[in-house]
Structure formats: C-alpha cells, structure tokens
Design a protein around this motif. Sequence first.
Motif, short mmCIF file in Angstrom:
data_model
loop_
_atom_site.label_atom_id
_atom_site.label_comp_id
_atom_site.label_asym_id
_atom_site.label_seq_id
_atom_site.Cartn_x
_atom_site.Cartn_y
_atom_site.Cartn_z
N PRO A 183 0.82 -1.22 0.00
CA PRO A 183 0.00 0.00 0.00
C PRO A 183 0.86 1.27 0.00
N GLN A 184 0.43 2.23 -0.77
CA GLN A 184 1.18 3.47 -0.92
C GLN A 184 0.59 4.63 -0.12
N TYR A 185 -0.68 4.52 0.27
CA TYR A 185 -1.37 5.65 0.88
C TYR A 185 -1.64 5.38 2.36
N SER A 186 -1.20 6.29 3.20
CA SER A 186 -1.37 6.14 4.64
C SER A 186 -2.76 6.59 5.07
N ILE A 187 -3.10 6.29 6.31
CA ILE A 187 -4.35 6.79 6.87
C ILE A 187 -4.33 8.31 6.92
N ASP A 188 -3.19 8.90 7.25
CA ASP A 188 -3.09 10.36 7.26
C ASP A 188 -3.34 10.94 5.88
N ASP A 189 -2.89 10.25 4.84
CA ASP A 189 -3.18 10.71 3.47
C ASP A 189 -4.69 10.78 3.25
N GLY A 190 -5.38 9.72 3.65
CA GLY A 190 -6.82 9.69 3.46
C GLY A 190 -7.53 10.75 4.27
N ILE A 191 -7.09 10.96 5.51
CA ILE A 191 -7.69 12.00 6.34
C ILE A 191 -7.54 13.36 5.67
N GLU A 192 -6.36 13.65 5.17
CA GLU A 192 -6.12 14.95 4.53
C GLU A 192 -6.96 15.11 3.26
#
Length: 313
Positions: free
Chosen positions: A271-280
């Motif tokens: 996976p390339q996208y973190s939870i923080d990425d999604g939150i932002e």
Amino acid sequence: MKILIVGGAGYIGGAITDQLMDSGHDIKVYDTLLYEESYRKPVPFVYGDLRSREALLPLLKWADTVVWLAALVGDGACALNPDVAEEINYYSVKWLADNFHGRIVFMSTCSVYGAQDKELDEQSPTNPLSVYASTKLAAEKALEGKNAIIFRLGTIYGVGDIFSRIRLDLVVNILVVKAHTTGVIRVFGGDQFRPLLHVKDAARAVVDNIGTSHTGIYNLHRQNVRIIDLAYQVRNHFPDLVIEQTEMSFQDARNYRVKSDKAIATFGFKPQYSIDDGIEEVKDLVINNRIKDVNNPRFTNQVFLETYKTHLL
C-alpha cells in the motif's frame, strides 16, 4: 486486453477505471448509476442493472476479463431487503461463474471473518454475522475452480478519483466529516479493530492482477487500527477536536484484525497511501466546501436506499 468493469462508476470502480484508462487496455464500464446522476468519463459506458442477463451476456462474450465490483454494499444496506441482497451479491455472481470463462477479479470483504480476537489470514475460519458478509462469502464459493482472484478488502477510506461519489459512511471518512462539522467525535467502546485500506491501493491491487495467473483469496489491508486510536489520529489534523469515549453496552460484531502476508508474498502488495493521506484528502473536501452537503443521503448507502426506496428494494 478487453476488460469489462461491472460497477465501474462506484467508489472503488472510479479509481480502477482511472488507473486503467492509460494502460492500453480496451475497457468498458457497465453500471446502473444507483448513486450517480451521470457518467462522463471518456470511456465506453453501458447503462444497465447487473440482474439484466440479456444486457450483460454480449458484454461477457466481448470481454477477456471481468472486474466484478457491483454489489449491495454494507451491513445496513443489505439488511433492508435480504432477498434482494442475496440476488445481487450472490446469485448474480453465480450466474457470472456459469456464463463467463475468462479472468474474473472479484471484490469480497474481510467482514466474512466476523468478530475474532486474533489476526486472521485466508485460512482462518469465517463467521459472517450479517447478510452482507454471508452473501459475499457465498459468492466466493461460487467462484471456486474459476480463473478468479478474490480480494477480501479491509474498510476503505480516502478519495479514489475526482468524479465518482465518495462514501461518507466508512469509518475514516465519517470521522473526518464529524470532526469538521461538529468538532466532536463520540466513540462507543473504542477497542474494536478495523483493517483499513486506501481506495487507490485497493484499485492498484486489481489493476496489477488483471493479467496475472494468481487465483484464490487474498486479504488486503494497510494496517489494523483501534477505533479510539483512529479518533486521536484524526485529532492530529483537527487540533480543537473533542473526543468523547463511552462504554459500549453491546458487543460490536465488527471487530477483527487481518494479515495480508499472502498478497505481499504472492504479488508484492505494498500500500502506498497512509491513513493520514486519506484523512487529509477528505479534510480538503469538507474544509473547502468541495462537497456541497455532506448530509446528502447519496453519500451513505443505507440512508440513500431508505430515503429514495429505489428499484433495488
């Protein structure tokens, strides 16, 4: 390769379509536009219900690969009419298995495991506790012996593309909306785990495996997170957020952790996208009013179906 994406106008389908558009493959999208008013992506599109066998058969004859995303998704949505959920989520897949002999990529769910305390792999016992989970598990069994790869997805989050409807009834996305609109997140219990996965990472696993020979079942997630820890992670992005935690008076059936070691070892899932990425990503949508009305029923599967009493029910 000729690829038919059934349900390609949806949340995950939008991300998959975008990733395939410049791949050199010949793609078509088949969708009933349940939550959409239009479909304007520059790809061939066929409007239709997945239960319309006459409309789908010519497309199956055309396709080398079918990416089957269409489903009645979520515990609440399926509970509204279990018979319809079974027809859409199970019998349509059984019909696909009987009538298509090419490559199949199918989306299932980690909720087939039910509530269990240990980390679960693909050999762990299943224990579906909802109509949604049980119909997905039945669909998996219908695909046994086929050239099919099945992804048991963790809970999806984030923004998949710039057009398709985002779901705001999924835990990361809804916590971000609550943080912005009310400034308060109320957590009942909080020790429940969810396996989380960005929508674009789910799409990438599909795209990367359309042309492979891998078959069978694969868990897909980025990390297992407790709900209370997720709430505090959201607060890192909304410093004034108030978190209210109360004891839960019942056992939450949606409490499970999974392992994705098989996908990592077999096809290098990373996976390339973190939870923080999604939150932002979701924060940008709501902070900048890119969603006019976050309370519009179309962003929540169960509420939409209850509100509009669609032809599905």
